[in-house]
Structure formats: structure tokens, C-alpha cells
Motif scaffolding. Structure first.
Motif, PDB file in Angstrom:
ATOM      1  N   PRO A  33     -29.907  31.758  28.350  1.00 19.64           N
ATOM      2  CA  PRO A  33     -28.579  31.859  28.977  1.00 19.64           C
ATOM      3  C   PRO A  33     -28.293  33.285  29.414  1.00 19.64           C
ATOM      4  O   PRO A  33     -28.715  34.250  28.769  1.00 19.64           O
ATOM      5  N   SER A  34     -27.578  33.400  30.514  1.00 18.32           N
ATOM      6  CA  SER A  34     -27.256  34.722  31.046  1.00 18.32           C
ATOM      7  C   SER A  34     -25.753  34.968  30.942  1.00 18.32           C
ATOM      8  O   SER A  34     -24.978  34.070  30.622  1.00 18.32           O
TER       9      SER A  34
ATOM     10  N   GLY B 202     -33.234  21.939  28.748  1.00 23.42           N
ATOM     11  CA  GLY B 202     -34.300  22.555  29.523  1.00 23.42           C
ATOM     12  C   GLY B 202     -34.135  22.276  31.007  1.00 23.42           C
ATOM     13  O   GLY B 202     -33.316  21.451  31.424  1.00 23.42           O
ATOM     14  N   VAL B 203     -34.939  22.953  31.827  1.00 24.49           N
ATOM     15  CA  VAL B 203     -34.829  22.795  33.271  1.00 24.49           C
ATOM     16  C   VAL B 203     -36.153  23.199  33.918  1.00 24.49           C
ATOM     17  O   VAL B 203     -36.884  24.049  33.403  1.00 24.49           O
ATOM     18  N   GLU B 204     -36.432  22.562  35.040  1.00 22.40           N
ATOM     19  CA  GLU B 204     -37.604  22.938  35.821  1.00 22.40           C
ATOM     20  C   GLU B 204     -37.168  23.903  36.917  1.00 22.40           C
ATOM     21  O   GLU B 204     -36.251  23.606  37.691  1.00 22.40           O
TER      22      GLU B 204
ATOM     23  N   TYR C 180     -23.860  29.726  34.444  1.00 23.29           N
ATOM     24  CA  TYR C 180     -25.069  28.906  34.471  1.00 23.29           C
ATOM     25  C   TYR C 180     -24.704  27.500  34.004  1.00 23.29           C
ATOM     26  O   TYR C 180     -23.602  27.257  33.489  1.00 23.29           O
ATOM     27  N   ASP C 181     -25.617  26.571  34.172  1.00 20.89           N
ATOM     28  CA  ASP C 181     -25.402  25.199  33.732  1.00 20.89           C
ATOM     29  C   ASP C 181     -25.764  25.105  32.250  1.00 20.89           C
ATOM     30  O   ASP C 181     -26.937  25.289  31.880  1.00 20.89           O
ATOM     31  N   PRO C 182     -24.806  24.825  31.363  1.00 20.93           N
ATOM     32  CA  PRO C 182     -25.118  24.801  29.924  1.00 20.93           C
ATOM     33  C   PRO C 182     -26.078  23.677  29.539  1.00 20.93           C
ATOM     34  O   PRO C 182     -26.691  23.733  28.461  1.00 20.93           O
ATOM     35  N   ARG C 183     -26.238  22.681  30.391  1.00 26.36           N
ATOM     36  CA  ARG C 183     -27.174  21.592  30.088  1.00 26.36           C
ATOM     37  C   ARG C 183     -28.602  22.104  30.048  1.00 26.36           C
ATOM     38  O   ARG C 183     -29.442  21.541  29.335  1.00 26.36           O
ATOM     39  N   HIS C 184     -28.884  23.152  30.821  1.00 30.00           N
ATOM     40  CA  HIS C 184     -30.221  23.735  30.802  1.00 30.00           C
ATOM     41  C   HIS C 184     -30.514  24.371  29.448  1.00 30.00           C
ATOM     42  O   HIS C 184     -31.652  24.354  28.980  1.00 30.00           O
TER      43      HIS C 184
END
Length: 884
Positions: free
Chosen positions: A515-516, A528-530, A520-524
Motif C-alpha cells: 500500500p502507498s 492481490g492484483v496483477e 489505491y484500491d484496498p482490495r489489492h
């Protein structure tokens, strides 16, 4: 006159339609992948045909394929192979088959057991005509030795039943199935078949992901229908499908799932819309109440499939042709009437208590003026409302006692809508509105055609954004999939731990997504995310396990369920991006307009605070899930509108929900996150010290105000100027003659002020870091994000097992929470301070724990007996002891 006439135009819709597709296949690769191609082409042809405007929306379809090439193998082996191919195809294409209203798929194959032997024909038939949706049976065909035509068929099972043809005669089931389809739902008994197909999909996906060297169990789904005996007690019953006369049915189902391969039991209650439109009468209410109580008392999850028309309404129809009117002026009915009455002979013929009436005479004629119509049928009016109140209270109670879940399909009206809300967790089909009153009735009330559909009142576009419905699905197969997916996160029975599922995602891996400080999208962070480059960045929880609910409501908070090392967990995270809240215009108010409000990220608004409290209650009641709260809130929105909209009330509800939580709660401030002011207060572990723990990432912040805010109060401009004069060499030199250098000093101060403001902010920020939080004991530990997964896994397993052991000591030994903890410390020794070692000890030392629990139980019983005996006089004490 001999002229040809055109046939009269057809009025209304055609009745009793049925669509058939017959195919002959010469493909030789049926068992080697060709079956899917062949069946898919057949469905494509049917899909084109059902688009014909002459085809009714409820018209069922049937498919027959005769496969000409002979197959090698025994009758049983070939039959089982083809059955599995057909079963897998149905499971994989269930949604499409439902939309095509497929009621029967028949495959004719020929098998040769050995070289030179005659081929044997068999039929594999997936049919819904007997009740269960696309239930597969296998038949051996016995042909006439002369003509080759089939004479009769025998089943390929131990029953050895034989039939002249393998087709069930059309029955009331088909009529009821068509009635359900016209409403836009699936026939109630067909949901059992959908559940079985869903389990096939679950297992195939699970085995593909895990790569386990195991096979799907042969039996995936079993059920027993439930009914009420003469005493109103729930019992198992056997009856033909579609013979129910009560618009409510129920089953006790055993599901063999990846998380419970030995089987898990659930109770399913369903409204049957094909009986009296699925309305709620006294018998339906009694059945619902009894079966719901049955599920709650046994601690089994309870699911309700809702497709109904609300409380049943009715009149005493037999009195309609017997009732007369006493007019004010018989010659002019427009002047009104005095009363309704019955003739004396009619009144005397009625059963006592049918009506309440007063005897009167008019011109020598005996009349009975009606004051009340009671009737002899129980279940046409207020008694149904009383029953509705009973099952409303029962559903509210069941929510606190076991897991409750509702699925809305077709429609759910009045008490049907309330039952879904009272059960809290609701999955809604896109064509399944939840309403209190139909739109036509509202239009009559308003005196003009305002509303045009039920969806305007309670469709998903209303119920998803307001938080009544947790999830939306497109069709009934997707709805069943969602129900069984939700069930997989739930304990087998109340009081047990939710089952752990084997996962291919290593528990000791690092977390890839970081996280930054920018939105950002908290679901990532969770799932996780590609990346656009194709790189997978893993989240904290097991890959593919996160399922979000309530996604359309209170969007500044994200809630859902996920697994950590296979253990189910409840999740609450914070949206860091700005979102929009949309309030629709009401057609009944011409001056109303759609209102769009922008909501900032990292802030609790009234809807998202209410959503947080609701999710915590759901996780606690019935689901019994450990809870992870990723606390990244700057505070509550306290503006005029949000205060008016009760943000304070909903924030307090978060505290109430956490105080009652019975499972481990992990509050974690993620990297780049911050927890401020009132937002910290409502999730502080002191709310529930027995269950709550707080952690912070090394790069997280926590405090009352943000640095700019606190500097406005505690590190003002004068303090910053004083710092300049203390450490800046030029100012120190200029201060030697302040009067002469006044202008130079002012210029230097103005030049340095921006950077010293940053210094002040940095100074304040140093007070908000994880090191100070840990030093002050407000968090348990500061963590590094990338290694947080193994830490939280070990901590979770330890706390789950420790909690289970502590509850046993408290229940059996009569100990307090602290006393039970002391016993565990003594039993664990040095392992108590190590999460992994403690979890291992609790797993391996169950005999020692059981022995100690038994000792404490015996000591408690002895103490209680001694206390009771001390209260007796010596003679009574001796008498009691002599009888022991």
C-alpha cells in the motif's frame, strides 16, 4: 359460399408448448472432448429457436442426441463414463441450461463389450420431469429381435426397474415449473439440482487450484424433505415432488464440500410460488417457524429461498352469493345503503360462529344484519398477519442463534421482504425485487400512474446501494453458487470453529502488494492484483479467497470474507479513494432529483459507519469468524448534514458490535495508513480486551490530530520562530543587535518559515509513529508489512485454538477468563510466548488438556455438592449421603 376462409386469429398465448431438438452424431471423439462440442452446438441451435416470438417464456426444451459410433467397454463402464461427461457438462453450463429452460437431455449410445459381440444400446437421460432438476438416470435398451425397435428399458442400478419407455408422463410438476418460470424464477424443487451442480463446480475448481491428488467424492449432495406431524414437530417425510399443498417446503441437506468432505448439514426453507402464489398463510407460517427453530436448536445454518407474494388475503367466498343489501332507497341505490344482511333461512343454515349478526324485522321479514364475518376457514385475514409477526420474531431470533442467509428470486413481498431483512444476509437476483406493496397499488393510492415496475421500488438498484442486499446475482444458478460459497466460510455447527481448507498459497510467503500513501484500491492489499505488465502481486490473504459483500453501500468501507492459510476470516478495510453516493429521484415527487454526493476516502460517513457495524454483527452472529480490521481512518465526517444523518449514532454502533464480539479481533494500521481521533476510539482494544488486539505497521501513524492540525495548536508560528533563532547561524548572529538588524531578521524569518513549518510537522509526526504506540502499550507490536502474513497466520491459529481450549475450561471447570488463561499458561510453559509453539502444543497436548479439564470439572462439582450439603441439617445430610 364455398370460399376459403382464413383461420380465426389466435387469442392469447399458446398453451402447453414444448420444444424438441433431435440430432444424430457420427463423431468418434465423444468421450475424448467431442461431447462438449456436440452438446454446445445443440444448445446454440435451441437458443436460436427460443428467440422465435411464438415461443412462450415458460416453454420447456428437450434435447436428444443419438451417437452412432460404437464405444468399447462394458455396459456399466461406458454408462458411468457418459454419465460423468453429461454431469460435468450440466454443472459447467447450468446457467445457460436454466435460461434455455432445459428439462431433458437424452443421449443414446451403443457399446461393444468384446470383439465380435453385438452392440448394446443404452440411454443416459438427464430429466427434470420427476421433480429434481436434470437428474441423471441410465437405462439399458431391449430391442425387438425382429424389428430392432426398443420394446422396453431397464435401469442400470440395483433396483432393476423396467419401463416401456424411459420418459416420465407429463404431470403437475411441469405445470408448476412453467408457472415459476413465468414469474422469472426456478421451480422450488429444482433448486436441489442446482445445489448439486454447484457442488460439482466447487470441487472441480478446488482440485484445479490446489492440485491435490484426490478425486471428487461420488456423492456430493443428499437431502431429506421436512414436514410437520400432527403435533407440529418437524420430521422427515417422503412424498412425490409437486404434491405439496402448503406454499412452503423445506429440506435438511448434506453437502460434501471441499471444506467439509465428510459432509456438512444445512437447513433450506423455500417458498413455493407455484402454490397459492407463494403467499403466507397460517400453515406456511407454522411450517416456517417450526423448521427455523429446528435449524437454530441444532445449530445448523439456515437458508431461505424467497419467492412469494406476502401475507395471504381472502374473503369468505361462500357468503358472496348469499349476502343482501338494505338500501336507503331501493329505487335509488346511489343514495347508499344501511347494512348488509342474510335471510333467516340462510343464517340458520350456517355453522355457528360463521358470522356475527343482529336479528331485525322489516315488513315482517326476518333479517340478520351483519356486524362481523368470521368464516370457517382459518387463514384468510388477520390470523395471517399474526403468523407473519411470529415468523418475523423467529427470524430475528435465529439471526442471533445460528447462521441465516436469504436468497431473493422472482419477487419477495411484504413479510417475505421483512424475513430477508431480519435474516440480515441477503443475496438478490437481478429480477427479484423486494417490495412492501406492489407498484400498481401505490399508483392507485397516489391517483396517477407514477411507478411502472416493481424494480423501481425494490430492485437491486435500490436494495444494493441502501445495504439491504449484500450481493447481486444474474440468475438462480449464480445465486445458488453464491449461497454455497458463503456457507463455505461458516462453521459446520454453532459453537465450532469454521473449517480450514487446504490452500496452494504458502502461509510463509511475503506479501507482494505494498500500500502507498497515495490513493489505491484496498482490495489489492487483501486479495492481490496483477500488474499491467502481467506480474502477480499477492495480497495478505489466500489467493482467490476474498469475496466482497455490501459493495454498493457505504463505499468508503470495504467488507467481505477471505481465508488466511485456509482459515475463514471477516475483513473490514478502508477505501482511500473518493467515491460517490447516489440518492435516486422519487417518481412520486415531481420536484425531486437525483442527488450525487462525493465522499472522501479514509473517512467514516453515516452509511459507511453503519455498514461497518452491520458487518461486525454479521461476522459475530452465526458466522463466528475471526475479524481483521485494516484501520486507516482519519476520522468521522462531522459536518452538519452528516451529523443530522446520525453519523454519531452509527459510530457508537461500531463500539457496541465490537464489545459483544466473541472471536479474535485483529486491528491493524497498514503501511502508509493512519488512525486518528474518534476513529481510533471506536476500534481501541480496551473495548473488548478479551478478544481485541491492535497492531501497526512500521510505516503507519496514529494520533489525535494530523501533524498540520496539532501544529496549529501546539507548535505555532512563535514556536517555529523560536526554533529558528536557536539553531540558525545567521539569526543567531543577527540577534546580537536586534534593533539594528530588525528588517534583516524579519526577512530571514520569512525565508525560513516554510521549511520550519515542515520541521514542525515532522516533529509532530514523530509522536505518531509505531515506536511510540508500542512504547505506550496502545498496540501489541509493530509489524513489517511484507512479513505480516506468516505472523498473522501463526497468531490466528494460536488464538483460535487457545480460545477453544479456554472456553472448554470456563464451561467445564467454572473458571473465569483470567483463571482459564492461567491454566493454559501453566500447561504451556515457555511455549506460551511463542504463537507457533503454542498452537502446536494445543494441538499435540489435547490429552493433557482434557485431563486437566476433567479434574477442574470434578473439583467444581465437589465444591457445589459440599456447599449444598452444608445447607442441610445433620439428619437430612446423612439421608442424602446414604442415597448417593
Amino acid at each position: 359460399r364455398g370460399e376459403a376462409k382464413s383461420p380465426p386469429p389466435r387469442r392469447g398465448k399458446m398453451k402447453n408448448q414444448r420444444m424438441f431438438l433431435r440430432r444424430i452424431s457420427h463423431s468418434t471423439d465423444f468421450t475424448e472432448g467431442g461431447a462438449e462440442r456436440m452438446l454446445t452446438k445443440a444448445l446454440d441451435a435451441i437458443e436460436l429457436a427460443v428467440r422465435d416470438p411464438r415461443v412462450e417464456v415458460s416453454c420447456p426444451t428437450s434435447l436428444f442426441i443419438s451417437i452412432m459410433p460404437e464405444m468399447a467397454g462394458t455396459l456399466d463402464a461406458t454408462g458411468n463414463k457418459v454419465e460423468k461427461i453429461l454431469s460435468d457438462f450440466i454443472a459447467a453450463n447450468a446457467t445457460r441450461l436454466l435460461s434455455l429452460r432445459m428439462d431433458e437431455i437424452e443421449l443414446k449410445v451403443r457399446t461393444v463389450e468384446s470383439d465380435g459381440s453385438h452392440p448394446v444400446s443404452m440411454r443416459i437421460v438427464a430429466s427434470s420431469k420427476s421433480g429434481q432438476w436434470l437428474k441423471i438416470d441410465k437405462y439399458k435398451e431391449f430391442p425387438d429381435p425382429v424389428t430392432g425397435m426398443a420394446m422396453y428399458f431397464c435401469t442400470l442400478d440395483n433396483s432393476e426397474r423396467c419401463y416401456l419407455e424411459p420418459y416420465t408422463i407429463s404431470s403437475d410438476v411441469e405445470v408448476k415449473r412453467a408457472a415459476a418460470r413465468r414469474i422469472g424464477t426456478t421451480y422450488v424443487y429444482d433448486f436441489l439440482g442446482l445445489m448439486e451442480k454447484s457442488l460439482i463446480q466447487q470441487w472441480d475448481k478446488y482440485l484445479q487450484e490446489v492440485g491435490a491428488e484426490m478425486e471428487r467424492p461420488e456423492t456430493l449432495f443428499e437431502f431429506k424433505e421436512l414436514g410437520l406431524n400432527e403435533n407440529g414437530t418437524v420430521e422427515y417425510i417422503e412424498r412425490a415432488v409437486g404434491t405439496n399443498t402448503v406454499a412452503m417446503v423445506g429440506w435438511e441437506c448434506r453437502l460434501y464440500t471441499p471444506e467439509a468432505p465428510a459432509g456438512r448439514d444445512v437447513v433450506v426453507i423455500a417458498s413455493d410460488v407455484s402454490v397459492k402464489s407463494g403467499s403466507f398463510g397460517v400453515l406456511e407460517d407454522d411450517f416456517f417457524y417450526a423448521v427455523s427453530r429446528y435449524a437454530a436448536e441444532k445449530g445448523m445454518p439456515r437458508m431461505y429461498i424467497a419467492c412469494n407474494s406476502g401475507a395471504r388475503i381472502g374473503l369468505v367466498d361462500e357468503l358472496k352469493p348469499l349476502t343482501k343489501v338494505c338500501w336507503n332507497n331501493p329505487e335509488n341505490p346511489s343514495l347508499g345503503f344501511k347494512y348488509l344482511y342474510l335471510d333467516d333461512d340462510v343464517y340458520q343454515s350456517l355453522e355457528p360462529g360463521t358470522v356475527k349478526a343482529m336479528r331485525t324485522e322489516v315488513d315482517g321479514e326476518v333479517r340478520w344484519a351483519l356486524s362481523d364475518i368470521i368464516g370457517t376457514v382459518h387463514g384468510i385475514g388477520v390470523e395471517n398477519l399474526r403468523g407473519s409477526g411470529m415468523i418475523a420474531g423467529e427470524t430475528s431470533r435465529a439471526y442471533t442463534e445460528t447462521f441465516t442467509l436469504s436468497y431473493v428470486t422472482g419477487r419477495s413481498v411484504g413479510i417475505g421482504a421483512y424475513l430477508c431483512r431480519l435474516g440480515q444476509r441477503t443475496i438478490q437476483m437481478k429480477n427479484g425485487p423486494m417490495i412492501l406493496t406492489g407498484y400498481s397499488a401505490l399508483n392507485k393510492l397516489l391517483g396517477r400512474p407514477v411507478y411502472t415496475s416493481q424494480d423501481q421500488l425494490g430492485g437491486p438498484q435500490i436494495m444494493i446501494p441502501n445495504g439491504v442486499s449484500h450481493m447481486q446475482v444474474n440468475d438462480d444458478q449464480e445465486g445458488v453458487n453464491a449461497m454455497l460459497k458463503w456457507i463455505s466460510y461458516v462453521p459446520l455447527r454453532v459453537g465450532q470453529l469454521a473449517p480450514q481448507v487446504r490452500t496452494a498459497d504458502p502461509v510463509d510467503r511475503e506479501v507482494g502488494f505494498v500500500p502507498s500513501k497515495t490513493p489505491y484500491d484496498p482490495r489489492h492489499m487483501l486479495a492481490g492484483v496483477e500488474t499491467p505488465e502481467g506480474e502477480w502481486q499477492s495480497g495478505l490473504f489466500d489467493q482467490g479467497s476474498f469475496v466482497e459483500t455490501l459493495g454498493g453501500w457505504g463505499k468508503t468501507v470495504v467488507v467481505g470474507r477471505a481465508r488466511l492459510g485456509g482459515y475463514p476470516c471477516g475483513i473490514i478495510a478502508v477505501e482511500t479513494r473518493s467515491v460517490e453516493q447516489v440518492a435516486p429521484a422519487d417518481p412520486a415527487t415531481p420536484t425531486s432529483a437525483e442527488v450525487v454526493n462525493t465522499q472522501a476516502g479514509q473517512v467514516w460517513f453515516p452509511d459507511s459507519a453503519f455498514k461497518t457495524a452491520t458487518a461486525i454483527k454479521d461476522f459475530n452472529n452465526g458466522e463466528q469468524l475471526p475479524l481483521f480490521i485494516f484501520a486507516n481512518w482519519r476520522g468521522f465526517s462531522g459536518g452538519t448534514r452528516d451529523m443530522y444523518n446520525e453519523v454519531l449514532k452509527y459510530g457508537a454502533m461500531i463500539v457496541d458490535a465490537l464489545r459483544e464480539y466473541k472471536q479474535p479481533v485483529f486491528v491493524y494500521i497498514p503501511p502508509g495508513g493512519e488512525l486518528r481521533g474518534g476513529a481510533w476510539v471506536v476500534v481501541d482494544p480496551t473495548i473488548n480486551l478479551e478478544q481485541m488486539e491492535m497492531y501497526a505497521d512500521e510505516e503507519a501513524r496514529g494520533g489525535i490530530l494530523e501533524p498540520p492540525g496539532i501544529c496549529e495548536v501546539k507548535y505555532r508560528k512563535n514556536d517555529q520562530v523560536a526554533l529558528m533563532h536557536r539553531i540558525d547561524p545567521q539569526l543567531i548572529k543577527l540577534d546580537e543587535d536586534k534593533e539594528a538588524n530588525a528588517e534583516a531578521i524579519k526577512a530571514r524569518e520569512d525565508a525560513l518559515l516554510p521549511v520550519y513549518l515542515q520541521i514542525a510537522h515532522e516533529f509532530a509526526d514523530l509522536h505518531d509513529r509505531a515506536g511510540r504506540m508500542e512504547a505506550k502499550g496502545v498496540i501489541r507490536k509493530a509489524l513489517e508489512w511484507k512479513t505480516s502474513r506468516p505472523f498473522f497466520y501463526n497468531r490466528l491459529v494460536r488464538r483460535l485454538k487457545e480460545g477453544e481450549a479456554r472456553r472448554a475450561l470456563m464451561a467445564e471447570g467454572g473458571l473465569s477468563h483470567d483463571e482459564a488463561t492461567g491454566e493454559l499458561k501453566a500447561l504451556a510453559g515457555d511455549a506460551y510466548e511463542d504463537d507457533k509453539a503454542m498452537a502446536g502444543m494445543l494441538s499435540s497436548s489435547s490429552d493433557s488438556l482434557d485431563k486437566r479439564t476433567k479434574e477442574l470439572k470434578n473439583a467444581r462439582i465437589k465444591s457445589q455438592l459440599a456447599e449444598l450439603l452444608d445447607g442441610l441439617d445433620p439428619a437430612d445430610r446423612s439421608a442424602v449421603i446414604s442415597q448417593l
